[in-house]
Write an enzyme that holds these catalytic residues in place. Structure first.
Site, PDB file in Angstrom:
ATOM      1  N   LEU A  15      71.661   5.096  11.537  1.00  0.00           N
ATOM      2  CA  LEU A  15      72.951   5.547  11.041  1.00  0.00           C
ATOM      3  C   LEU A  15      73.030   7.059  10.939  1.00  0.00           C
ATOM      4  CD1 LEU A  15      73.389   2.893   8.242  1.00  0.00           C
ATOM      5  CD2 LEU A  15      74.522   2.937  10.454  1.00  0.00           C
ATOM      6  N   GLY A  20      67.791  17.022   6.953  1.00  0.00           N
ATOM      7  CA  GLY A  20      66.584  17.810   6.777  1.00  0.00           C
ATOM      8  C   GLY A  20      65.328  16.996   6.578  1.00  0.00           C
ATOM      9  N   GLY A  22      65.345  13.169   6.036  1.00  0.00           N
ATOM     10  CA  GLY A  22      65.529  11.731   5.934  1.00  0.00           C
ATOM     11  C   GLY A  22      66.260  11.142   7.119  1.00  0.00           C
ATOM     12  N   LYS A  40      66.225   3.974   3.869  1.00  0.00           N
ATOM     13  CA  LYS A  40      65.967   5.395   4.099  1.00  0.00           C
ATOM     14  C   LYS A  40      64.481   5.572   4.376  1.00  0.00           C
ATOM     15  CE  LYS A  40      69.519   6.994   0.926  1.00  0.00           C
ATOM     16  NZ  LYS A  40      69.767   7.843  -0.245  1.00  0.00           N
ATOM     17  N   ASP A 138      74.824  17.232  -7.240  1.00  0.00           N
ATOM     18  CA  ASP A 138      75.399  17.415  -5.897  1.00  0.00           C
ATOM     19  C   ASP A 138      76.671  16.592  -5.746  1.00  0.00           C
ATOM     20  OD1 ASP A 138      75.569  18.541  -3.386  1.00  0.00           O
ATOM     21  OD2 ASP A 138      74.276  17.040  -2.430  1.00  0.00           O
TER      22      ASP A 138
END
Length: 659
Positions: A15, A20, A22, A40, A138
């Site tokens: 996907l 950076g 993953g 992941k 974030d």
């Protein structure tokens, strides 16, 4: 990659290979009938011990945080975390939906009502994580998903979160967060607090409201944009979009650079939001209903005006879901559906046409620059009136669709309009807390009625034209009766525990019905001002009420997506009409188009108008708007024309019956 990870997860599609450190895969859980999940894989691209250590730390933090926080229904559940073949793997719940950046790219900028609904849905999630000592660090549109199954917002990507008690100091070049969305103290010192997430939330609101990315502004001017963010509201192509003073002050406080001047908790923001009326409310459809405390979502009924932002039609097609360190891309092929607890204002995809429209000819009337909150026909059948968030009332010649004149005088959004029985006077109610009476022959203001302490959501003339009833929003919660000859207040009626969204007189003028965000309908004796009875049993706010011509039947439109028919002599429910996919904002009765002589018409945020047989409770047909929510419907006296007001491309539309 091997066939099965952890002995049960089969990757089916890469996907995302970005971010950076993953990669993210769509996978199947073979132990759960191949149920979809997200895997992941920690596959760092970083060079050097320092950055690599930080990346490993962040990845493990995400697993730890998700395990703690996944009990919340708006945070992805952690399914597994393991090491295999010298890689770290994290398995998460698959969130079927699209992130708010993709939603914005599809639908355009949010309206004030949508911003309020967005805040009232997401703030409880922030409160949940902050109480547990976790700072997300974030928050941005890409990390918020609107879940397709119920329209709720899901907060994702906890890879950058950290415990409040942690002492990790961010080193130069490894700042956690996203430029433009990240608070000053987090950017400079690597320290984050609940107030830091609230700054990011404010920056996200700015992005969704204006369409301008804070990251772009940060590159150009650092934090300079924060104090002048309002200038971006009226950039080319936005035609005077604005926000209310109340919401503007909330955004100002969210975006304070000085953390001490900023909101310190999600609860503080919720308190300010729910203590104010939504400035962009249409009568039944667009009014902020502070039901947040009860459901943690509030729809605030909000009808919250999904006002300008609810424009443009959603297209079935590809949407993006970004999860954690990588990103998840997939095709979304099903329309949004809203649960009874979801924010009233999500942006659903137009449903399939269910009924042919070949007996009605649609026509759009152009002139308003913002959402139309109310429509009304003059009793003589000559004129159509419309009220808008653009602070104007427009009068249209029904026969030709030509604009006759524009009435101006209210200082902010106009929620409701209605004609006097003799077609000589128009009454309008506004968020500015006033009612204005207009001479339709001259277009001049006759007088202004003042006395409500909150916006006026609904007005209605008595059948004899001597009395005006008005219902007000949540800070006021009252109904007022006015003597139209003198302009004096006759009496104030108290009884509702929340804002009054809709008032209507019975055909004989002896009874007043009122619908409220408190989920009840009340019937009042007009001679005494006393309560006759209360109709209960609604799951959400009542947004509109209408008497049938027999004076014994009442229809109500509700935030739970239903229309209800009530027998007023017994107080019993006759029918619950189901068919709309979103809240029902307006109901009205139309004569002489069905076998029994009366048809019920309902307008909804699902972008449709439905016609019902009130005797059988069956749906007759659906009129599709093409785009935009329907906030108000009205029927011409001869029953030959239906008017719908709302948002989107065709904010004012009429359907004329073809004989």
């Amino acid at each position: 990659m091997i066939p099965l990870l952890g002995g049960r997860y089969r990757p089916t599609e890469l996907l995302s290979d970005e971010g950076g450190f993953g990669r993210t895969y769509l996978a199947q859980d073979v132990h759960k009938l191949n149920e979809c999940c997200v895997v992941k894989q920690f596959a760092p691209k970083l060079q050097g011990t320092g950055p690599l250590t930080k990346a490993i730390e962040l990845f493990k933090q995400e697993a730890s945080r998700l395990q703690e926080l996944g009990e919340h229904p708006q945070i992805p559940t952690l399914l597994a975390y393991f090491e295999q073949n010298h890689y770290l793997f994290l398995v998460q719940q698959f969130i079927n939906g699209q992130n708010l950046l993709k939603e914005w790219e599809t639908l355009g900028s949010y309206s004030e009502i949508e911003i309020r609904t967005f805040l009232l849905d997401l703030l409880p999630v922030l409160k949940f994580i902050h109480v547990r000592g976790v700072i997300h660090r974030d928050i941005k549109p890409q990390n918020i998903i609107r879940r397709q199954s119920d329209g709720r917002l899901v907060l994702i990507d906890f890879g950058a979160s950290k415990q409040l008690t942690a002492t990790v100091q961010t080193k130069m070049g490894t700042v956690i967060g996203s430029h433009g969305y990240t608070a000053l103290e987090q950017m400079q010192d690597g320290k984050a607090y609940p107030a830091s997430d609230l700054f990011s939330l404010g920056a996200t609101c700015f992005h969704l409201l204006t369409g301008v990315r804070p990251s772009q502004l940060w590159i150009q001017q650092g934090y300079g944009w924060v104090q002048s963010w309002r200038q971006y509201l009226n950039r080319p192509g936005r035609d005077g979009i604005s926000v209310s003073t109340e919401l503007g002050e909330i955004l100002d406080k969210l975006l304070q650079l000085d953390i001490q001047k900023r909101y310190q908790s999600a609860d503080e923001v919720i308190t300010d939001l729910t203590s104010q009326p939504s400035p962009l409310s249409s009568v039944p459809p667009t009014i902020l209903t502070p039901t947040f405390a009860a459901t943690s979502v509030n729809k605030a009924a909000v009808s919250l005006k999904s006002n300008s932002k609810l424009q443009m039609q959603l297209l079935l097609g590809s949407s993006i879901l970004v999860l954690g360190l990588g990103g998840v891309w997939y095709l979304q092929t099903r329309p949004h559906t809203m649960s009874e607890y979801s924010p009233p204002i999500s942006r659903p995809i137009p449903p399939e046409k269910s009924v042919p429209e070949n007996s009605f000819l649609p026509k759009s009337l152009k002139g308003h620059s913002s959402d139309v909150n109310s429509v009304a026909f003059s009793p003589d059948g000559i004129t159509l009136g419309s009220a808008s968030d653009d602070k104007t009332i427009k009068l249209w010649k029904l026969a030709s669709g030509e604009e006759i004149r524009t009435l101006q005088g209210h200082s902010t959004w106009i929620w409701t309009v209605t004609f006097s029985p003799d077609s000589k006077t128009l009454a309008s109610g506004s968020a500015d807390k006033t009612i204005k009476l207009w001479n339709l022959e001259t277009g001049k203001l006759i007088r202004t009625l003042e006395g409500h302490s909150d916006g006026v959501a609904s007005v209605a003339f008595s059948p004899d034209g001597k009395t005006l009833a008005s219902g007000s929003a949540s800070k006021d919660k009252t109904i007022k009766l006015w003597n139209l000859e003198t302009g004096k207040l006759i009496r104030t009626i108290d009884g509702h525990t929340n804002g009054v969204s809709s008032v209507v007189f019975s055909p004989d003028g002896k009874t007043l019905a009122s619908g409220s965000w408190d989920r009840t309908i009340k019937l009042w004796n007009l001679e005494t001002g006393k309560l006759i009875r209360t109709l209960e049993g609604n799951a959400e706010s009542i947004l509109s009420v209408a008497f049938a011509p027999d004076g014994v039947t009442l229809a109500s439109g509700c935030g739970d997506k239903t229309v209800k028919l009530w027998n007023l002599e017994t107080g019993k429910l006759i029918y619950t009409l189901k068919g709309h996919n979103d809240k029902v904002n307006s109901v009205a009765f139309l004569r002489s188009t069905s076998p029994n002589g009366v048809t019920l018409v309902s307008g909804s945020s699902d972008k449709s108008i439905k016609l019902w047989n009130p005797v059988t409770g069956k749906e007759i047909r659906t009129l599709e708007t093409g785009s935009g929510y329907i906030y108000a419907v009205a029927i011409s006296p001869d029953g030959q024309t239906i008017a719908g007001g709302g948002s989107g491309e065709n904010i004012l539309k009429i359907w004329q019956m073809i004989q």
